[in-house]
Design a protein around this motif. Structure first.
Motif, PDB file in Angstrom:
ATOM      1  N   LEU A  58       0.807  -1.226   0.000  1.00  0.00           N
ATOM      2  CA  LEU A  58       0.000   0.000   0.000  1.00  0.00           C
ATOM      3  C   LEU A  58       0.839   1.275   0.000  1.00  0.00           C
ATOM      4  CD1 LEU A  58      -2.577  -1.113   2.731  1.00  0.00           C
ATOM      5  CD2 LEU A  58      -2.752  -1.411   0.252  1.00  0.00           C
ATOM      6  N   LEU A  59       2.128   1.159   0.252  1.00  0.00           N
ATOM      7  CA  LEU A  59       2.956   2.356   0.402  1.00  0.00           C
ATOM      8  C   LEU A  59       3.290   2.984  -0.946  1.00  0.00           C
ATOM      9  CD1 LEU A  59       5.488   1.215   3.156  1.00  0.00           C
ATOM     10  CD2 LEU A  59       3.461   2.653   3.429  1.00  0.00           C
ATOM     11  N   PRO A  60       3.216   4.311  -1.046  1.00  0.00           N
ATOM     12  CA  PRO A  60       3.597   4.995  -2.294  1.00  0.00           C
ATOM     13  C   PRO A  60       5.107   4.963  -2.493  1.00  0.00           C
ATOM     14  CG  PRO A  60       3.070   6.595  -0.587  1.00  0.00           C
ATOM     15  CD  PRO A  60       2.707   5.258  -0.029  1.00  0.00           C
ATOM     16  N   SER A  61       5.522   5.174  -3.710  1.00  0.00           N
ATOM     17  CA  SER A  61       6.951   5.107  -4.040  1.00  0.00           C
ATOM     18  C   SER A  61       7.764   6.156  -3.294  1.00  0.00           C
ATOM     19  CB  SER A  61       7.150   5.275  -5.544  1.00  0.00           C
ATOM     20  OG  SER A  61       6.610   6.518  -5.979  1.00  0.00           O
ATOM     21  N   ALA A  62       7.128   7.249  -2.889  1.00  0.00           N
ATOM     22  CA  ALA A  62       7.844   8.317  -2.178  1.00  0.00           C
ATOM     23  C   ALA A  62       8.403   7.853  -0.841  1.00  0.00           C
ATOM     24  CB  ALA A  62       6.914   9.516  -1.959  1.00  0.00           C
ATOM     25  N   THR A  63       7.847   6.770  -0.302  1.00  0.00           N
ATOM     26  CA  THR A  63       8.311   6.280   1.005  1.00  0.00           C
ATOM     27  C   THR A  63       9.469   5.300   0.879  1.00  0.00           C
ATOM     28  OG1 THR A  63       6.754   4.407   1.022  1.00  0.00           O
ATOM     29  CG2 THR A  63       5.968   6.512   1.932  1.00  0.00           C
ATOM     30  N   HIS A  64       9.781   4.899  -0.335  1.00  0.00           N
ATOM     31  CA  HIS A  64      10.747   3.803  -0.510  1.00  0.00           C
ATOM     32  C   HIS A  64      12.115   4.121   0.087  1.00  0.00           C
ATOM     33  CE1 HIS A  64      12.805   0.393  -2.317  1.00  0.00           C
ATOM     34  NE2 HIS A  64      13.710   1.233  -2.785  1.00  0.00           N
TER      35      HIS A  64
END
Length: 337
Positions: A58-64
């Motif tokens: 569920l996490l967006p790529s910005a959190t990677h």
């Protein structure tokens, strides 16, 4: 050479790129700590990795970037601080017999569980991490070993799951079996310290036989943690020898810096100069850092491949726990309890 303004700008950019992922990891860590506060027998580290597995898709790529930073860098800082939990004087006070019992339990169990994993045809990484977690100190040892070994995120999550489930079973079985066999409280506590996986589980296992027994069990357990540094360093050296010398691939360090930091913190604790308040803060910080790291590791796992070994993987956790408990029971006469 970069100008000061460029370095500041680069640092701000780095901070902004890490912020989303670190914020998510911090929130997950807060939830994990809250669950542990309500249910002390449930490790915050276990809750954190489960949250990571659930949240990963569920996490967006910005959190990677921030989540990856938590899984790697925060983990290493946590291992360094873990050294402050160990007092050399407390370890020495256990006596030569108990120290020998700890040494035999950790080394024999580690080797036997590695062999067992191979016999069952399980992934090598899963075998290594389960052997580390059951013989030394649960999820924190698994995370530390993962950082220097050629393992996959599914191996980490699977090993944490197995160590948690069977460690919880052990914390119930140890006091029941010990009492049934007519063992003394100190003997039961020593067995718990030698065989149960997580520190929190050791506390629960020894609690039925008294507060004094808990103190004995925890010191024995933390003595097992001493083996984390040489085990991780040994695997790092082995990985270094297996890595190619050419092709531009960066080889693993001979001895990881965070392992040296762990040993340095042990030495600092042994001087007796570290204030008690610092030790309390460091213990809490260690739990926070490991929880954030395991959340980060968990986000890369997909539930469909969590236990790739199927029934063999499930059986492996039970057999590994039995091996550690059996070896520990066999060497108990060495402790004089």
């Amino acid at each position: 050479m970069a100008q000061p303004e460029e370095r500041v700008g680069s640092g701000l950019h780095r901070a902004r790129s890490l912020a989303p992922g670190l914020s998510v990891a911090a929130a997950a860590t807060a939830v994990a700590l809250a669950v542990n506060a309500v249910l002390p027998s449930v490790s915050a580290l276990t809750v954190a990795v489960v949250l990571g597995v659930l949240a990963g898709p569920l996490l967006p790529s910005a959190t990677h970037e921030g989540v990856t930073f938590a899984a790697k860098t925060l983990l290493r800082i946590g291992v360094v601080l873990l050294g402050l939990r160990l007092s050399v004087a407390d370890v020495v006070d256990l006596g030569a017999g108990t120290l020998l019992a700890v040494t035999v339990t950790v080394t024999a169990s580690f080797a036997a569980i590695l062999l067992l994993g191979r016999l069952l045809g399980l992934p090598r990484g899963l075998g290594l991490l389960v052997a580390t977690g059951t013989s030394i100190c649960g999820a924190s040892a698994i995370a530390a070993m993962d950082s220097v070994s050629d393992t996959e995120n599914e191996d980490v999550a699977g090993a944490v799951a197995l160590v948690t489930v069977y460690g919880s079973a052990a914390m119930v079985a140890v006091p029941l079996l010990g009492s049934w066999w007519g063992w003394s409280p100190e003997r039961i506590a020593t067995w718990a310290g030698l065989s149960v996986h997580e520190v929190a589980q050791v506390v629960v296992a020894a609690s039925p036989v008294g507060a004094a027994a808990v103190a004995v069990a925890v010191v024995v357990k933390l003595t097992r943690v001493v083996f984390l540094a040489p085990m991780v360093a040994s695997v790092s050296v082995w990985q270094r020898r297996r890595s190619p010398r050419d092709g531009g691939t960066r080889r693993p360090p001979l001895i990881p810096v965070f392992v040296l930091g762990f040993l340095l913190m042990m030495a600092a604790r042994g001087t007796g100069l570290v204030p008690e308040g610092v030790l309390v803060v460091a213990e809490m910080a260690t739990t926070v850092l490991f929880s954030a790291a395991l959340f980060g590791l968990g986000t890369a796992v997909r539930p469909g491949v969590l236990l790739r070994g199927g029934w063999r993987g499930i059986a492996f956790g039970g057999l590994a726990t039995t091996v550690v408990a059996g070896v520990a029971a066999a060497v108990l006469p060495l402790t004089g309890t």
